[in-house]
Design a protein around this motif. Structure first.
Motif, mmCIF file in Angstrom:
data_model
loop_
_atom_site.group_PDB
_atom_site.id
_atom_site.type_symbol
_atom_site.label_atom_id
_atom_site.label_comp_id
_atom_site.label_asym_id
_atom_site.label_seq_id
_atom_site.Cartn_x
_atom_site.Cartn_y
_atom_site.Cartn_z
ATOM 1 N N MET A 1 -9.049 19.121 0.225
ATOM 2 C CA MET A 1 -8.328 17.997 0.355
ATOM 3 C C MET A 1 -9.078 16.854 -0.326
ATOM 4 N N GLU A 2 -8.470 16.010 -0.803
ATOM 5 C CA GLU A 2 -9.116 14.902 -1.850
ATOM 6 C C GLU A 2 -8.655 13.522 -1.118
ATOM 7 N N LEU A 3 -9.705 12.856 -0.928
ATOM 8 C CA LEU A 3 -9.657 11.240 -0.363
ATOM 9 C C LEU A 3 -9.950 10.228 -1.859
ATOM 10 N N SER A 4 -9.069 9.328 -1.903
ATOM 11 C CA SER A 4 -9.248 8.518 -3.058
ATOM 12 C C SER A 4 -9.135 7.316 -2.536
ATOM 13 N N ILE A 5 -9.710 6.098 -3.540
ATOM 14 C CA ILE A 5 -9.555 4.894 -3.333
ATOM 15 C C ILE A 5 -7.951 4.445 -2.964
ATOM 16 N N LYS A 6 -7.275 4.817 -4.086
ATOM 17 C CA LYS A 6 -5.858 4.742 -4.030
ATOM 18 C C LYS A 6 -5.305 5.008 -2.920
ATOM 19 N N LYS A 7 -5.421 6.221 -2.513
ATOM 20 C CA LYS A 7 -5.003 6.740 -1.005
ATOM 21 C C LYS A 7 -5.218 5.740 0.137
ATOM 22 N N VAL A 8 -6.278 5.205 0.297
ATOM 23 C CA VAL A 8 -6.833 4.435 1.212
ATOM 24 C C VAL A 8 -6.177 3.113 0.993
ATOM 25 N N ASN A 9 -5.915 2.673 -0.095
ATOM 26 C CA ASN A 9 -5.285 1.183 -0.361
ATOM 27 C C ASN A 9 -3.750 1.558 0.194
ATOM 28 N N GLU A 10 -3.295 2.698 -0.219
ATOM 29 C CA GLU A 10 -1.670 3.153 0.015
ATOM 30 C C GLU A 10 -1.641 3.052 1.595
ATOM 31 N N ILE A 11 -2.526 3.906 2.191
ATOM 32 C CA ILE A 11 -2.395 3.977 3.634
ATOM 33 C C ILE A 11 -2.567 2.501 4.442
ATOM 34 N N LEU A 12 -3.320 1.644 3.956
ATOM 35 C CA LEU A 12 -3.636 0.313 4.708
ATOM 36 C C LEU A 12 -2.315 -0.571 4.277
ATOM 37 N N GLU A 13 -1.875 -0.381 2.794
ATOM 38 C CA GLU A 13 -0.813 -1.405 2.724
ATOM 39 C C GLU A 13 0.540 -0.892 3.641
ATOM 40 N N ARG A 14 0.560 0.217 3.631
ATOM 41 C CA ARG A 14 1.989 0.711 4.302
ATOM 42 C C ARG A 14 1.684 0.536 5.933
ATOM 43 N N LEU A 15 0.673 0.333 6.226
ATOM 44 C CA LEU A 15 0.479 0.162 7.562
ATOM 45 C C LEU A 15 0.746 -1.406 7.676
ATOM 46 N N LEU A 16 0.235 -2.241 6.971
ATOM 47 C CA LEU A 16 0.446 -3.796 7.165
ATOM 48 C C LEU A 16 1.989 -4.292 6.855
ATOM 49 N N LYS A 17 2.742 -3.138 6.157
ATOM 50 C CA LYS A 17 4.172 -3.585 5.841
ATOM 51 C C LYS A 17 4.922 -2.919 7.009
ATOM 52 N N SER A 18 4.386 -2.173 8.210
ATOM 53 C CA SER A 18 4.862 -1.329 9.250
ATOM 54 C C SER A 18 5.642 -0.211 8.641
#
Length: 90
Positions: A1-18
């Motif tokens: 399993m890989e974790l990237s800065i891009k994925k963290v940003n994506e998760i937070l942005e998706r959360l903020l957009k509901s």
């Protein structure tokens, strides 16, 4: 399993957009914690492991509540953390 800065940003942005719930984000981060505990998590880029781990911890706690209808971390906290991640990865 890989974790990237891009994925963290994506998760937070998706959360903020509901687009995803706090519970979904928390479960995602919890699964990453378990992968790390089992030696199956790869941080990308490797030199950003510290900020990526900080992101896992923050996101995993996004479903915590102070009261039944008040989250421990509000929207401003999430936006500030996202900015923190972005600043740390420049």
């Amino acid at each position: 399993m890989e974790l990237s800065i891009k994925k963290v940003n994506e998760i937070l942005e998706r959360l903020l957009k509901s687009d995803i719930s706090r519970d979904d984000a928390s479960v995602w981060a919890f699964n990453l914690m378990q992968a790390a505990d089992n030696g199956r998590l790869v941080y990308y880029p490797p030199e950003k492991e510290a900020i990526l781990w900080e992101a896992i911890i923050f996101i995993e706690g996004l479903d915590l509540r102070e009261e039944p209808d008040i989250y421990l971390h509000n929207e401003m906290d999430i936006r500030e953390f996202l900015q923190h991640v972005l600043n740390e990865t420049k």
